[in-house]
Design a protein around this motif. Structure first.
Motif, PDB file in Angstrom:
ATOM      1  N   TYR A 264      -0.737  10.517  17.077  1.00  0.00           N
ATOM      2  CA  TYR A 264      -0.214  11.674  16.340  1.00  0.00           C
ATOM      3  C   TYR A 264      -1.094  12.067  15.165  1.00  0.00           C
ATOM      4  N   GLY A 265      -2.198  11.351  14.954  1.00  0.00           N
ATOM      5  CA  GLY A 265      -3.111  11.713  13.886  1.00  0.00           C
ATOM      6  C   GLY A 265      -3.516  10.498  13.067  1.00  0.00           C
ATOM      7  N   ARG A 266      -4.127  10.768  11.929  1.00  0.00           N
ATOM      8  CA  ARG A 266      -4.662   9.698  11.072  1.00  0.00           C
ATOM      9  C   ARG A 266      -3.535   9.097  10.220  1.00  0.00           C
ATOM     10  N   VAL A 267      -2.685   8.330  10.864  1.00  0.00           N
ATOM     11  CA  VAL A 267      -1.577   7.691  10.158  1.00  0.00           C
ATOM     12  C   VAL A 267      -2.134   6.682   9.150  1.00  0.00           C
ATOM     13  N   GLU A 268      -1.651   6.769   7.920  1.00  0.00           N
ATOM     14  CA  GLU A 268      -2.153   5.928   6.833  1.00  0.00           C
ATOM     15  C   GLU A 268      -1.211   4.758   6.593  1.00  0.00           C
ATOM     16  N   LEU A 269      -1.787   3.586   6.328  1.00  0.00           N
ATOM     17  CA  LEU A 269      -1.010   2.390   6.030  1.00  0.00           C
ATOM     18  C   LEU A 269      -1.113   2.096   4.536  1.00  0.00           C
ATOM     19  N   ILE A 270       0.029   1.949   3.868  1.00  0.00           N
ATOM     20  CA  ILE A 270       0.087   1.534   2.466  1.00  0.00           C
ATOM     21  C   ILE A 270       0.976   0.299   2.449  1.00  0.00           C
ATOM     22  N   MET A 271       0.359  -0.861   2.627  1.00  0.00           N
ATOM     23  CA  MET A 271       1.106  -2.066   2.949  1.00  0.00           C
ATOM     24  C   MET A 271       0.732  -3.232   2.042  1.00  0.00           C
ATOM     25  N   PHE A 272       1.711  -4.102   1.833  1.00  0.00           N
ATOM     26  CA  PHE A 272       1.429  -5.398   1.228  1.00  0.00           C
ATOM     27  C   PHE A 272       0.926  -6.332   2.326  1.00  0.00           C
ATOM     28  N   ILE A 273      -0.257  -6.913   2.105  1.00  0.00           N
ATOM     29  CA  ILE A 273      -0.785  -7.907   3.029  1.00  0.00           C
ATOM     30  C   ILE A 273      -1.193  -9.138   2.223  1.00  0.00           C
ATOM     31  N   SER A 274      -1.365 -10.250   2.892  1.00  0.00           N
ATOM     32  CA  SER A 274      -1.725 -11.481   2.195  1.00  0.00           C
ATOM     33  C   SER A 274      -3.123 -11.365   1.607  1.00  0.00           C
ATOM     34  N   GLN A 275      -3.351 -12.119   0.547  1.00  0.00           N
ATOM     35  CA  GLN A 275      -4.674 -12.134  -0.078  1.00  0.00           C
ATOM     36  C   GLN A 275      -5.731 -12.622   0.908  1.00  0.00           C
ATOM     37  N   LYS A 276      -5.361 -13.558   1.769  1.00  0.00           N
ATOM     38  CA  LYS A 276      -6.286 -14.102   2.763  1.00  0.00           C
ATOM     39  C   LYS A 276      -6.768 -13.014   3.710  1.00  0.00           C
ATOM     40  N   GLU A 277      -5.851 -12.218   4.243  1.00  0.00           N
ATOM     41  CA  GLU A 277      -6.248 -11.177   5.196  1.00  0.00           C
ATOM     42  C   GLU A 277      -6.962 -10.031   4.502  1.00  0.00           C
ATOM     43  N   TYR A 278      -6.550  -9.712   3.264  1.00  0.00           N
ATOM     44  CA  TYR A 278      -7.260  -8.665   2.533  1.00  0.00           C
ATOM     45  C   TYR A 278      -8.721  -9.063   2.317  1.00  0.00           C
ATOM     46  N   THR A 279      -8.939 -10.324   1.969  1.00  0.00           N
ATOM     47  CA  THR A 279     -10.302 -10.806   1.757  1.00  0.00           C
ATOM     48  C   THR A 279     -11.154 -10.598   3.006  1.00  0.00           C
ATOM     49  N   LYS A 280     -10.598 -10.901   4.165  1.00  0.00           N
ATOM     50  CA  LYS A 280     -11.343 -10.714   5.417  1.00  0.00           C
ATOM     51  C   LYS A 280     -11.574  -9.233   5.708  1.00  0.00           C
ATOM     52  N   LEU A 281     -10.603  -8.394   5.370  1.00  0.00           N
ATOM     53  CA  LEU A 281     -10.751  -6.956   5.615  1.00  0.00           C
ATOM     54  C   LEU A 281     -11.967  -6.390   4.907  1.00  0.00           C
ATOM     55  N   THR A 331       4.343 -21.031  -4.718  1.00  0.00           N
ATOM     56  CA  THR A 331       4.025 -22.010  -5.744  1.00  0.00           C
ATOM     57  C   THR A 331       2.609 -21.884  -6.286  1.00  0.00           C
ATOM     58  N   SER A 332       1.780 -21.047  -5.703  1.00  0.00           N
ATOM     59  CA  SER A 332       0.401 -20.932  -6.178  1.00  0.00           C
ATOM     60  C   SER A 332      -0.038 -19.484  -6.220  1.00  0.00           C
ATOM     61  N   GLN A 333      -1.031 -19.208  -7.028  1.00  0.00           N
ATOM     62  CA  GLN A 333      -1.523 -17.838  -7.177  1.00  0.00           C
ATOM     63  C   GLN A 333      -2.189 -17.341  -5.905  1.00  0.00           C
ATOM     64  N   SER A 334      -2.677 -18.242  -5.063  1.00  0.00           N
ATOM     65  CA  SER A 334      -3.317 -17.823  -3.823  1.00  0.00           C
ATOM     66  C   SER A 334      -2.345 -17.131  -2.892  1.00  0.00           C
ATOM     67  N   ASP A 335      -1.055 -17.198  -3.221  1.00  0.00           N
ATOM     68  CA  ASP A 335      -0.045 -16.550  -2.399  1.00  0.00           C
ATOM     69  C   ASP A 335       0.170 -15.085  -2.777  1.00  0.00           C
ATOM     70  N   ASN A 336      -0.686 -14.546  -3.658  1.00  0.00           N
ATOM     71  CA  ASN A 336      -0.546 -13.153  -4.047  1.00  0.00           C
ATOM     72  C   ASN A 336      -0.534 -12.235  -2.827  1.00  0.00           C
ATOM     73  N   LEU A 337       0.254 -11.174  -2.911  1.00  0.00           N
ATOM     74  CA  LEU A 337       0.208 -10.113  -1.913  1.00  0.00           C
ATOM     75  C   LEU A 337      -0.548  -8.929  -2.492  1.00  0.00           C
ATOM     76  N   CYS A 338      -1.308  -8.261  -1.656  1.00  0.00           N
ATOM     77  CA  CYS A 338      -2.142  -7.137  -2.075  1.00  0.00           C
ATOM     78  C   CYS A 338      -1.588  -5.848  -1.483  1.00  0.00           C
ATOM     79  N   LEU A 339      -1.301  -4.880  -2.339  1.00  0.00           N
ATOM     80  CA  LEU A 339      -0.887  -3.565  -1.875  1.00  0.00           C
ATOM     81  C   LEU A 339      -2.148  -2.768  -1.573  1.00  0.00           C
ATOM     82  N   VAL A 340      -2.356  -2.464  -0.310  1.00  0.00           N
ATOM     83  CA  VAL A 340      -3.628  -1.884   0.152  1.00  0.00           C
ATOM     84  C   VAL A 340      -3.364  -0.565   0.866  1.00  0.00           C
ATOM     85  N   ARG A 341      -4.169   0.428   0.532  1.00  0.00           N
ATOM     86  CA  ARG A 341      -4.134   1.716   1.232  1.00  0.00           C
ATOM     87  C   ARG A 341      -5.253   1.726   2.268  1.00  0.00           C
ATOM     88  N   ILE A 342      -4.895   1.919   3.537  1.00  0.00           N
ATOM     89  CA  ILE A 342      -5.860   1.946   4.630  1.00  0.00           C
ATOM     90  C   ILE A 342      -5.783   3.321   5.291  1.00  0.00           C
TER      91      ILE A 342
END
Length: 442
Positions: A264-281, A331-342
């Motif tokens: 249907y077009g260029r659907v945009e994602l504005i999502m919370f993802i894990s810091q681990k996956e954001y780093t890989k992105l 329990t740790s900061q590494s568990d941060n979630l990242c709000l990312v616009r894709i």
């Protein structure tokens, strides 16, 4: 016909006093909050995520600051359904109650599966502040994934969202969301379905929350638009931690083939993802550990922007134990979630890369990045003997260039050159070493 005249007078008065100029909007976001990834060759402007220094998470409740300090104002929706009947059930200019943390937590704990919720009104307001320009623009429909008790839903509506579609997979949350839907004038649609399970494999009738995107978009009256048009839908929510990576792989296949929501077009994602996956992105070339096919494909197809980081402890995470729903805390900061616009790029497709051969490009990238310290020229020669030197020369590479040294846009250029040459048979797609689509790894 009663039309809530007092509310209309109040709204017009506020609008007159405050004005409508976006340039003077109190909701303007500080540029320092945004980190945008440029994926052109050798022109990255984003600091390496792993190298950035973060302040440690303080004990107790994290202190947050919103990018906007202005008041909240629900604006008249230009696309709201015309009023039916003799009165307006709920004045559109009344703010919806977001509840408190304890109340929202109690509601969310009715969920019996592993899932994350926004239960803090402050966090919901922070998220909607980052979406201020999206809401003010008003051109796109907002899909909210699994709203649960609807704290973010109400915050989006308070901010002036013209149309929110709440896609909820747990029937327990539907009555309250539907009650809110009935009180509004067309700004909210509630659908019993799971966004992350759209378009399951197979045919035949299905029961909610299973849903085909074709039926969903048709029922909502959302039509296909050209790829170069404005973004028609913005999807907001939190990725499931149970199968986050698999979901992102499913979406990248759909994007390159223009299937499912991307039909249907260029659907945009504005999502919370894990810091681990954001780093890989956003990993750059020459990081041979983290730079993977996954990184290349998302960066090739989309602009990726980090909007906000939030400790996982700010969310409610439910899990089922001994037959009862319980909450878990990070329990740790590494568990941060990242709000990312894709945001998918409007120039992704051209005469050489089309939805018809998009999956072929994915396979090419996955083969190249399977061994990130192998020579690119050898990989090309394995597909078409003797073609390596010519293509390497056209790309301006040295003979010893490694597959893990190549930028996303350079992989796209390589694929286009292969398509133009006519020397590459697609039999290389089916080598035994090739990972299949179903594995979802790369």
């Amino acid at each position: 016909m009663a039309t809530c005249g007092g509310c209309r007078f109040f709204f017009l008065t506020v609008r007159t006093l405050c004005g409508t100029s976006r340039s003077a909007s109190p909701h303007a976001l500080p540029l320092t909050k945004h980190r945008t990834l440029s994926t052109s060759a050798r022109t990255y402007t984003l600091d390496s995520f792993s190298g950035s220094k973060k302040n440690p998470v303080q004990s107790g409740r994290p202190e947050r600051s919103s990018p906007s300090t202005g008041g909240v104002q629900r604006n008249l929706s230009a696309v709201a359904v015309p009023l039916k009947g003799q009165f307006r059930p709920l004045c559109r200019y009344d703010l919806l109650d977001l509840g408190d943390v304890d109340e929202n937590t109690h509601k969310a704990l009715a969920c019996k599966i592993l899932r994350r919720f926004i239960v803090d009104p402050t966090l919901a307001t922070i998220v909607t502040d980052y979406l201020a320009e999206d809401i003010e623009d008003g051109k796109a429909v907002i899909f909210e994934c699994n709203p649960g008790p609807g704290v973010l839903t109400r915050s989006l509506l308070n901010r002036g969202a013209q149309r929110v579609v709440a896609l909820e997979n747990d029937a327990h949350f539907l009555p309250e969301l539907q009650a809110l839907e009935s009180k509004l004038d067309g700004q909210l649609d509630v659908v019993h379905c799971d966004f992350f399970k759209l378009d399951p494999i197979g045919q035949g009738s299905m029961k909610p929350p299973a849903m085909y995107s074709e039926k969903l978009f048709s029922n909502l009256g959302i039509s296909e638009v050209p790829w170069s048009s404005d973004v028609p839908v913005k999807v907001v929510g939190i990725f499931s931690q149970r199968n986050e990576r698999s979901l992102l792989w499913k979406l990248i296949y759909c994007l390159f083939e223009r299937l499912s929501i991307f039909h249907y077009g260029r659907v945009e994602l504005i999502m919370f993802i894990s810091q681990k996956e954001y780093t890989k992105l956003v990993t750059r070339p020459r990081d041979y550990k983290n730079y993977q096919a996954y990184s290349v494909l998302w960066q090739m197809a989309c602009d990726i922007e980090l909007l906000h980081e939030e400790p996982l402890s700010s969310f409610l995470t439910t899990a089922k134990r001994n037959g009862k729903a319980t909450s878990k805390r990070a329990t740790s900061q590494s568990d941060n979630l990242c709000l990312v616009r894709i945001t998918p790029r409007d120039d992704l497709f051209n005469s050489h890369l089309t939805p018809l051969n998009g999956s072929t490009l994915i396979m090419m990238v996955k083969q190249c990045l399977a061994k990130r310290k192998s020579r690119l020229i050898e990989q090309i020669n394995s597909w078409s003997p003797g073609s390596g030197p010519e293509l390497i020369s056209k790309l301006g590479f040295l003979d010893d260039t490694l597959t893990g040294d190549v930028y996303p846009d350079e992989y796209k250029r390589l694929f286009e050159l292969m398509e133009q040459s006519g020397n590459f048979a697609e039999s290389w797609l089916y080598e035994e070493t090739l990972e299949t689509i179903n594995t979802g790894h790369g």
